[in-house]
Design a protein around this motif. Structure first.
Motif, PDB file in Angstrom:
ATOM      1  N   THR A 142      11.045  -3.177  -7.063  1.00  0.00           N
ATOM      2  CA  THR A 142      10.459  -1.861  -6.866  1.00  0.00           C
ATOM      3  C   THR A 142       8.982  -1.980  -7.184  1.00  0.00           C
ATOM      4  O   THR A 142       8.608  -2.392  -8.282  1.00  0.00           O
ATOM      5  CB  THR A 142      11.115  -0.813  -7.782  1.00  0.00           C
ATOM      6  N   VAL A 143       8.152  -1.642  -6.218  1.00  0.00           N
ATOM      7  CA  VAL A 143       6.703  -1.806  -6.341  1.00  0.00           C
ATOM      8  C   VAL A 143       6.096  -0.510  -6.872  1.00  0.00           C
ATOM      9  O   VAL A 143       6.233   0.546  -6.245  1.00  0.00           O
ATOM     10  CB  VAL A 143       6.067  -2.153  -4.977  1.00  0.00           C
ATOM     11  N   MET A 144       5.419  -0.600  -8.000  1.00  0.00           N
ATOM     12  CA  MET A 144       4.821   0.589  -8.606  1.00  0.00           C
ATOM     13  C   MET A 144       3.516   0.929  -7.874  1.00  0.00           C
ATOM     14  O   MET A 144       2.412   0.713  -8.369  1.00  0.00           O
ATOM     15  CB  MET A 144       4.613   0.368 -10.100  1.00  0.00           C
ATOM     16  N   SER A 145       3.689   1.487  -6.704  1.00  0.00           N
ATOM     17  CA  SER A 145       2.574   1.830  -5.800  1.00  0.00           C
ATOM     18  C   SER A 145       2.145   3.266  -6.064  1.00  0.00           C
ATOM     19  O   SER A 145       2.160   4.105  -5.160  1.00  0.00           O
ATOM     20  CB  SER A 145       3.015   1.643  -4.346  1.00  0.00           C
ATOM     21  N   TYR A 146       1.754   3.544  -7.280  1.00  0.00           N
ATOM     22  CA  TYR A 146       1.531   4.918  -7.722  1.00  0.00           C
ATOM     23  C   TYR A 146       0.242   5.518  -7.154  1.00  0.00           C
ATOM     24  O   TYR A 146      -0.848   5.343  -7.695  1.00  0.00           O
ATOM     25  CB  TYR A 146       1.514   4.984  -9.242  1.00  0.00           C
ATOM     26  N   ARG A 147       0.400   6.241  -6.068  1.00  0.00           N
ATOM     27  CA  ARG A 147      -0.658   7.030  -5.451  1.00  0.00           C
ATOM     28  C   ARG A 147      -0.008   8.298  -4.889  1.00  0.00           C
ATOM     29  O   ARG A 147       1.218   8.379  -4.784  1.00  0.00           O
ATOM     30  CB  ARG A 147      -1.358   6.245  -4.332  1.00  0.00           C
ATOM     31  N   ASP A 148      -0.830   9.275  -4.523  1.00  0.00           N
ATOM     32  CA  ASP A 148      -0.264  10.543  -4.023  1.00  0.00           C
ATOM     33  C   ASP A 148      -0.590  10.798  -2.562  1.00  0.00           C
ATOM     34  O   ASP A 148      -0.481  11.929  -2.074  1.00  0.00           O
ATOM     35  CB  ASP A 148      -0.712  11.719  -4.890  1.00  0.00           C
ATOM     36  N   THR A 149      -0.996   9.746  -1.827  1.00  0.00           N
ATOM     37  CA  THR A 149      -1.185   9.839  -0.380  1.00  0.00           C
ATOM     38  C   THR A 149      -0.380   8.724   0.286  1.00  0.00           C
ATOM     39  O   THR A 149      -0.125   7.676  -0.322  1.00  0.00           O
ATOM     40  CB  THR A 149      -2.668   9.712   0.007  1.00  0.00           C
ATOM     41  N   ALA A 150       0.003   8.947   1.532  1.00  0.00           N
ATOM     42  CA  ALA A 150       0.927   8.026   2.206  1.00  0.00           C
ATOM     43  C   ALA A 150       0.242   6.813   2.794  1.00  0.00           C
ATOM     44  O   ALA A 150       0.752   5.688   2.697  1.00  0.00           O
ATOM     45  CB  ALA A 150       1.697   8.776   3.298  1.00  0.00           C
ATOM     46  N   THR A 151      -0.896   7.026   3.436  1.00  0.00           N
ATOM     47  CA  THR A 151      -1.540   5.939   4.178  1.00  0.00           C
ATOM     48  C   THR A 151      -3.021   5.865   3.846  1.00  0.00           C
ATOM     49  O   THR A 151      -3.607   6.809   3.313  1.00  0.00           O
ATOM     50  CB  THR A 151      -1.365   6.129   5.692  1.00  0.00           C
ATOM     51  N   GLY A 152      -3.630   4.724   4.203  1.00  0.00           N
ATOM     52  CA  GLY A 152      -5.029   4.496   3.914  1.00  0.00           C
ATOM     53  C   GLY A 152      -5.182   3.366   2.909  1.00  0.00           C
ATOM     54  O   GLY A 152      -4.202   2.878   2.348  1.00  0.00           O
ATOM     55  N   PRO A 153      -6.402   2.931   2.649  1.00  0.00           N
ATOM     56  CA  PRO A 153      -6.621   1.779   1.766  1.00  0.00           C
ATOM     57  C   PRO A 153      -6.113   1.990   0.340  1.00  0.00           C
ATOM     58  O   PRO A 153      -5.597   1.070  -0.284  1.00  0.00           O
ATOM     59  CB  PRO A 153      -8.155   1.615   1.790  1.00  0.00           C
ATOM     60  N   SER A 169      -3.616   4.041  -1.012  1.00  0.00           N
ATOM     61  CA  SER A 169      -2.462   4.925  -0.817  1.00  0.00           C
ATOM     62  C   SER A 169      -1.188   4.190  -1.203  1.00  0.00           C
ATOM     63  O   SER A 169      -1.214   3.020  -1.588  1.00  0.00           O
ATOM     64  CB  SER A 169      -2.376   5.342   0.654  1.00  0.00           C
ATOM     65  N   ILE A 170      -0.071   4.873  -1.082  1.00  0.00           N
ATOM     66  CA  ILE A 170       1.230   4.273  -1.404  1.00  0.00           C
ATOM     67  C   ILE A 170       1.482   3.046  -0.535  1.00  0.00           C
ATOM     68  O   ILE A 170       1.816   1.968  -1.035  1.00  0.00           O
ATOM     69  CB  ILE A 170       2.352   5.313  -1.221  1.00  0.00           C
ATOM     70  N   THR A 171       1.303   3.188   0.767  1.00  0.00           N
ATOM     71  CA  THR A 171       1.525   2.038   1.651  1.00  0.00           C
ATOM     72  C   THR A 171       0.373   1.044   1.582  1.00  0.00           C
ATOM     73  O   THR A 171       0.577  -0.160   1.743  1.00  0.00           O
ATOM     74  CB  THR A 171       1.720   2.502   3.107  1.00  0.00           C
ATOM     75  N   GLY A 172      -0.840   1.554   1.330  1.00  0.00           N
ATOM     76  CA  GLY A 172      -1.974   0.651   1.212  1.00  0.00           C
ATOM     77  C   GLY A 172      -1.825  -0.299   0.037  1.00  0.00           C
ATOM     78  O   GLY A 172      -2.159  -1.488   0.127  1.00  0.00           O
ATOM     79  N   LEU A 173      -1.310   0.210  -1.074  1.00  0.00           N
ATOM     80  CA  LEU A 173      -1.101  -0.624  -2.249  1.00  0.00           C
ATOM     81  C   LEU A 173       0.175  -1.456  -2.137  1.00  0.00           C
ATOM     82  O   LEU A 173       0.208  -2.601  -2.582  1.00  0.00           O
ATOM     83  CB  LEU A 173      -1.009   0.242  -3.510  1.00  0.00           C
ATOM     84  N   GLY A 174       1.216  -0.882  -1.564  1.00  0.00           N
ATOM     85  CA  GLY A 174       2.514  -1.553  -1.556  1.00  0.00           C
ATOM     86  C   GLY A 174       2.752  -2.519  -0.425  1.00  0.00           C
ATOM     87  O   GLY A 174       3.711  -3.300  -0.459  1.00  0.00           O
ATOM     88  N   GLY A 175       1.887  -2.513   0.584  1.00  0.00           N
ATOM     89  CA  GLY A 175       2.128  -3.319   1.777  1.00  0.00           C
ATOM     90  C   GLY A 175       2.218  -4.813   1.520  1.00  0.00           C
ATOM     91  O   GLY A 175       3.051  -5.506   2.110  1.00  0.00           O
ATOM     92  N   THR A 176       1.384  -5.340   0.630  1.00  0.00           N
ATOM     93  CA  THR A 176       1.401  -6.783   0.364  1.00  0.00           C
ATOM     94  C   THR A 176       2.736  -7.206  -0.237  1.00  0.00           C
ATOM     95  O   THR A 176       3.310  -8.233   0.148  1.00  0.00           O
ATOM     96  CB  THR A 176       0.254  -7.163  -0.593  1.00  0.00           C
ATOM     97  N   ALA A 177       3.239  -6.415  -1.171  1.00  0.00           N
ATOM     98  CA  ALA A 177       4.531  -6.740  -1.778  1.00  0.00           C
ATOM     99  C   ALA A 177       5.668  -6.599  -0.778  1.00  0.00           C
ATOM    100  O   ALA A 177       6.609  -7.397  -0.780  1.00  0.00           O
ATOM    101  CB  ALA A 177       4.781  -5.844  -2.992  1.00  0.00           C
ATOM    102  N   LEU A 178       5.595  -5.586   0.102  1.00  0.00           N
ATOM    103  CA  LEU A 178       6.627  -5.433   1.131  1.00  0.00           C
ATOM    104  C   LEU A 178       6.630  -6.630   2.076  1.00  0.00           C
ATOM    105  O   LEU A 178       7.697  -7.129   2.462  1.00  0.00           O
ATOM    106  CB  LEU A 178       6.407  -4.149   1.924  1.00  0.00           C
ATOM    107  N   ALA A 179       5.446  -7.099   2.436  1.00  0.00           N
ATOM    108  CA  ALA A 179       5.365  -8.263   3.315  1.00  0.00           C
ATOM    109  C   ALA A 179       5.925  -9.499   2.636  1.00  0.00           C
ATOM    110  O   ALA A 179       6.627 -10.304   3.256  1.00  0.00           O
ATOM    111  CB  ALA A 179       3.918  -8.496   3.738  1.00  0.00           C
TER     112      ALA A 179
END
Length: 294
Positions: free
Chosen positions: A197-208, A210-220
């Protein structure tokens, strides 16, 4: 010209309804189904539970918010009455319960961690083990990081001997840390546990930032390793600064949280680099989430 957007909106609405009706175990089962080349259901939510709320209200809250897995903190030698009641109700509701352990000192005493794991699993009340062990909180992170990481990875090796899945919380920046073998620490971790579980603690979905911006490297990285990975969001009060505020949904309404998490689901599904590993979103934690205004 309006037909395509309307169809897309309708499909998204159906997806949200389907997600709220999927039975439990979505994170692991959805990933395994997708890995097998079969269309997988949208993943449910997971939720940390550190306190001991009323069992009926906890299960009702989880069910009404599409939560399929609970990470429930279990101390050593717990009194089992509350957990037994919880397990009875969660089984009836189709919700999995994972034993949550979070002792930083386990890094220095892996046998104590293994003893805790055996103790909680011997109760027969838990579907898995969820570890919130963060080596960056250990005194040796700055003093002797290399030796600390050796002990940390050894701990994960020992915990991974579990007969049930072991999932680990990780920071989104773990790939920046060099493992003892010279590789990336996130990859060394993924080689040892069943899911992260990636602690991608942000309150927006997309962008540099953001939740996906921070979590994308770990997901990959999880996709390359063939392991499920969740993203995670925070709902508790972290402080008054702008940096604190962007890391949590505290003070916002539940409707916005639901909307942003749906945006994360859609954004991840559209990215072939890490969609295969995606196992949904975990919310930290029950108390903060329940306190949000409707």
């Amino acid at each position: 010209m309006l037909l395509r957007p309307l169809r897309l909106a309708a499909l998204l609405a159906v997806a949200v309804l389907v997600m709220s009706a999927i039975p439990a175990s979505a994170a692991m089962r959805a990933h395994r189904t997708a890995s097998a080349g079969v269309l997988a259901p949208a993943p449910l939510r997971a939720m940390w539970v550190w306190d001991r709320p009323g069992v009926a209200s906890l299960v009702d809250f989880a069910t009404s918010n599409g939560v399929g897995e609970l990470f429930v903190h279990v101390p050593s030698a717990p009194s089992l009455g509350w957990y037994t009641n919880l397990r009875t109700r969660t089984r009836a509701a189709g919700i999995e319960v994972h034993a949550l352990g979070s002792e930083t000192w386990w890094i220095d005493d892996p046998e104590a961690a293994v003893a805790w794991q055996r103790e909680v699993l011997a109760t027969g009340l838990f579907d898995g083990v969820h570890l919130d062990i963060e080596p960056w909180l250990h005194a040796d992170w700055d003093a002797d990081r290399s030796a600390l990481l050796e002990r940390y990875l050894h701990l994960l090796d020992r915990m991974a001997e579990s007969p049930v899945p072991v999932e680990l919380d990780i920071s989104f920046w773990l790939h920046e840390i060099t493992a003892p073998d010279g590789g990336r620490l996130d990859e060394a971790v993924l080689a040892r546990v069943d899911a992260v579980t990636v602690m991608s603690y942000r309150d927006t979905a997309t962008g540099p930032d953001s939740i996906t911006g921070l979590g994308g490297t770990a997901l990959a990285a999880a996709t390359r390793a063939g392991k499920p990975a969740r993203l995670a969001v925070e709902t508790n009060d972290l402080g008054a600064t702008p940096v604190d505020a962007k890391q949590t949904f505290h003070g916002e309404r539940r409707a916005r949280l639901v909307n942003v998490l749906a945006q994360v689901d859609a954004a991840v599904a559209a990215n072939a680099a890490y969609a295969p590993s995606y196992a949904g979103i975990a919310v930290h934690d029950r108390r903060g989430w329940a306190a949000m205004k409707r």
